[in-house]
Design a protein around this motif. Sequence first.
Motif, PDB file in Angstrom:
ATOM      1  N   ASP A  83       2.608  -0.777  -7.229  1.00  0.00           N
ATOM      2  CA  ASP A  83       1.232  -0.325  -7.030  1.00  0.00           C
ATOM      3  C   ASP A  83       0.766   0.511  -8.217  1.00  0.00           C
ATOM      4  N   ASN A  84      -0.539   0.677  -8.314  1.00  0.00           N
ATOM      5  CA  ASN A  84      -1.111   1.360  -9.480  1.00  0.00           C
ATOM      6  C   ASN A  84      -0.951   2.871  -9.455  1.00  0.00           C
ATOM      7  N   ASP A  85      -0.464   3.420  -8.341  1.00  0.00           N
ATOM      8  CA  ASP A  85      -0.257   4.861  -8.250  1.00  0.00           C
ATOM      9  C   ASP A  85       1.233   5.211  -8.235  1.00  0.00           C
ATOM     10  N   VAL A  86       1.984   4.491  -9.060  1.00  0.00           N
ATOM     11  CA  VAL A  86       3.432   4.685  -9.154  1.00  0.00           C
ATOM     12  C   VAL A  86       3.807   5.196 -10.543  1.00  0.00           C
ATOM     13  N   LEU A  87       4.720   6.157 -10.577  1.00  0.00           N
ATOM     14  CA  LEU A  87       5.313   6.638 -11.825  1.00  0.00           C
ATOM     15  C   LEU A  87       6.783   6.253 -11.840  1.00  0.00           C
ATOM     16  N   ILE A  88       7.313   5.958 -13.024  1.00  0.00           N
ATOM     17  CA  ILE A  88       8.737   5.625 -13.117  1.00  0.00           C
ATOM     18  C   ILE A  88       9.473   6.690 -13.934  1.00  0.00           C
ATOM     19  N   GLN A  91      11.293  -1.324   0.993  1.00  0.00           N
ATOM     20  CA  GLN A  91      10.920  -1.510   2.402  1.00  0.00           C
ATOM     21  C   GLN A  91      10.398  -0.190   2.952  1.00  0.00           C
ATOM     22  N   ASN A  92       9.217  -0.223   3.550  1.00  0.00           N
ATOM     23  CA  ASN A  92       8.612   0.991   4.093  1.00  0.00           C
ATOM     24  C   ASN A  92       9.168   1.310   5.476  1.00  0.00           C
ATOM     25  N   ASN A  93       9.156   0.306   6.329  1.00  0.00           N
ATOM     26  CA  ASN A  93       9.729   0.407   7.671  1.00  0.00           C
ATOM     27  C   ASN A  93      10.206  -0.987   8.069  1.00  0.00           C
ATOM     28  N   PHE A  94      10.632  -1.149   9.284  1.00  0.00           N
ATOM     29  CA  PHE A  94      11.222  -2.433   9.662  1.00  0.00           C
ATOM     30  C   PHE A  94      10.185  -3.531   9.881  1.00  0.00           C
ATOM     31  N   ASN A  95       8.904  -3.183   9.751  1.00  0.00           N
ATOM     32  CA  ASN A  95       7.844  -4.176   9.876  1.00  0.00           C
ATOM     33  C   ASN A  95       7.131  -4.476   8.566  1.00  0.00           C
ATOM     34  N   ASP A  96       7.340  -3.633   7.556  1.00  0.00           N
ATOM     35  CA  ASP A  96       6.545  -3.741   6.336  1.00  0.00           C
ATOM     36  C   ASP A  96       7.393  -3.624   5.078  1.00  0.00           C
ATOM     37  N   LEU A  97       7.183  -4.555   4.152  1.00  0.00           N
ATOM     38  CA  LEU A  97       7.677  -4.411   2.786  1.00  0.00           C
ATOM     39  C   LEU A  97       6.534  -3.842   1.960  1.00  0.00           C
ATOM     40  N   ILE A  98       6.881  -3.133   0.885  1.00  0.00           N
ATOM     41  CA  ILE A  98       5.843  -2.457   0.110  1.00  0.00           C
ATOM     42  C   ILE A  98       6.193  -2.495  -1.378  1.00  0.00           C
ATOM     43  N   PHE A  99       5.152  -2.625  -2.208  1.00  0.00           N
ATOM     44  CA  PHE A  99       5.360  -2.662  -3.649  1.00  0.00           C
ATOM     45  C   PHE A  99       5.433  -1.253  -4.230  1.00  0.00           C
ATOM     46  N   GLY A 100       6.339  -0.427  -3.653  1.00  0.00           N
ATOM     47  CA  GLY A 100       6.646   0.843  -4.294  1.00  0.00           C
ATOM     48  C   GLY A 100       7.356   0.562  -5.601  1.00  0.00           C
ATOM     49  N   GLU A 136      -1.201  -6.794   3.767  1.00  0.00           N
ATOM     50  CA  GLU A 136      -0.250  -7.402   2.830  1.00  0.00           C
ATOM     51  C   GLU A 136       1.199  -7.057   3.146  1.00  0.00           C
ATOM     52  N   MET A 137       1.478  -5.803   3.497  1.00  0.00           N
ATOM     53  CA  MET A 137       2.857  -5.384   3.749  1.00  0.00           C
ATOM     54  C   MET A 137       3.448  -6.130   4.935  1.00  0.00           C
ATOM     55  N   ARG A 138       2.631  -6.358   5.965  1.00  0.00           N
ATOM     56  CA  ARG A 138       3.109  -7.080   7.133  1.00  0.00           C
ATOM     57  C   ARG A 138       3.328  -8.554   6.799  1.00  0.00           C
ATOM     58  N   MET A 139       2.430  -9.141   6.002  1.00  0.00           N
ATOM     59  CA  MET A 139       2.602 -10.537   5.602  1.00  0.00           C
ATOM     60  C   MET A 139       3.883 -10.721   4.804  1.00  0.00           C
ATOM     61  N   LEU A 173      25.917   4.160  -1.051  1.00  0.00           N
ATOM     62  CA  LEU A 173      25.408   3.663  -2.327  1.00  0.00           C
ATOM     63  C   LEU A 173      26.535   3.210  -3.241  1.00  0.00           C
ATOM     64  N   ASP A 174      26.228   2.210  -4.055  1.00  0.00           N
ATOM     65  CA  ASP A 174      27.137   1.795  -5.118  1.00  0.00           C
ATOM     66  C   ASP A 174      26.770   2.463  -6.443  1.00  0.00           C
ATOM     67  N   SER A 175      25.626   3.141  -6.462  1.00  0.00           N
ATOM     68  CA  SER A 175      25.194   3.858  -7.661  1.00  0.00           C
ATOM     69  C   SER A 175      24.610   5.197  -7.225  1.00  0.00           C
ATOM     70  N   ASN A 176      24.068   5.945  -8.171  1.00  0.00           N
ATOM     71  CA  ASN A 176      23.516   7.256  -7.890  1.00  0.00           C
ATOM     72  C   ASN A 176      21.989   7.230  -7.950  1.00  0.00           C
ATOM     73  N   ILE A 177      21.397   6.050  -7.715  1.00  0.00           N
ATOM     74  CA  ILE A 177      19.956   5.880  -7.888  1.00  0.00           C
ATOM     75  C   ILE A 177      19.352   5.208  -6.655  1.00  0.00           C
ATOM     76  N   ILE A 178      18.207   5.725  -6.218  1.00  0.00           N
ATOM     77  CA  ILE A 178      17.463   5.105  -5.131  1.00  0.00           C
ATOM     78  C   ILE A 178      16.000   4.938  -5.550  1.00  0.00           C
ATOM     79  N   PHE A 179      15.208   4.249  -4.714  1.00  0.00           N
ATOM     80  CA  PHE A 179      13.810   3.948  -5.018  1.00  0.00           C
ATOM     81  C   PHE A 179      12.899   4.578  -3.960  1.00  0.00           C
ATOM     82  N   ASP A 180      11.655   4.808  -4.353  1.00  0.00           N
ATOM     83  CA  ASP A 180      10.677   5.352  -3.439  1.00  0.00           C
ATOM     84  C   ASP A 180       9.715   4.269  -2.979  1.00  0.00           C
ATOM     85  N   PRO A 181       9.758   3.894  -1.695  1.00  0.00           N
ATOM     86  CA  PRO A 181       8.766   2.945  -1.194  1.00  0.00           C
ATOM     87  C   PRO A 181       7.399   3.609  -1.096  1.00  0.00           C
ATOM     88  N   ALA A 182       7.359   4.827  -0.561  1.00  0.00           N
ATOM     89  CA  ALA A 182       6.136   5.629  -0.459  1.00  0.00           C
ATOM     90  C   ALA A 182       6.436   7.036   0.040  1.00  0.00           C
TER      91      ALA A 182
END
Length: 294
Positions: A105-110, A132-141, A180-183, A205-214
């Motif tokens: 998404d356009n409001d993401v920093l890396i 994945q945001n929750n068990f019903n929605d994927l998200i482009f975090g 979109e997330m539900r689709m 974890l297999d590494s020391n890094i995780i991601f932020d969905p939101a």
Amino acid sequence: MKYLLFNYGKTPDYIEYTFNSIKSVDTNSEIFFLSNKKNSFKNINNLSFDDFPILKEKKDFLINYYEDTPYSKEKYPLFYTSVLRIFSLYEVSKKLNIESFIHFDNDVLIYKSFKELDNNNLFAKNKINITQNNFNDLIFGYSYFPKQILTRNLVEGLDKILDDIKPYTDHYGRGNPLHEMRMLNIIKEKNNELFNILPTLPYNLDSNIIFDPAAYGQFFNGMHHRRGNYIFKRRWVNTKDIVGREIKAKRIIPKFLNGFPYVEYKNKKIEVSNLHIHSKNLKKFLPKNYSEYC
């Protein structure tokens, strides 16, 4: 690594922080930005929506789908533009012959380069890697498409839903239009092998890094329409989300220090590779080595 971003409507001011965070953190990056507005960002491949006529057909279809609902283009344009960007990812990657790319998404920093994430074996090479945001929605975090054919498979799955949308609307939306997330999650249910869910919690974890969905970005600075209910703070915790529940239960403690986000868990610091800043206050969370390139 190539980054594909999309916006339909007024170009948000904060997107410059997104662009610059990519350029600052991933020095070998190349950014492609598709928009219906004329943009002239420096060091960016500014692409025009008009050069992809098939997207206009998709846009008109989606506007019609959401018309006469609480999510019409006048009331909530994000609903149709979010779905439209999935088609845009495919059309851009196909026309420009881009085999692999990162999208969010356009409001993401890396805060981590693709190379560092890839060296930590965080990505599947034959699946769409997504949060994945929750068990019903994927998200482009955060998402990584390693092969162009996966983008095509995703669009084909989306077309199947839209070609016969009412049963899906009735079953998954209780008669309300699907976002979109539900689709995306419906496509996952139909073809689970198409996706690899990126780690968002510091467990097993297999590494020391995780991601932020939101949820991490929301905890740090709330949402653009809701600042949370903590006195003198802008934090927001949604307990419907997988990460939000863990934050609320205090099993994990997110922190942001010296231009870097991390999570404290069992006396360990787990690094967070990105932040999804729903409040749009991206300036407050810039990576340590941030510079202006765009």
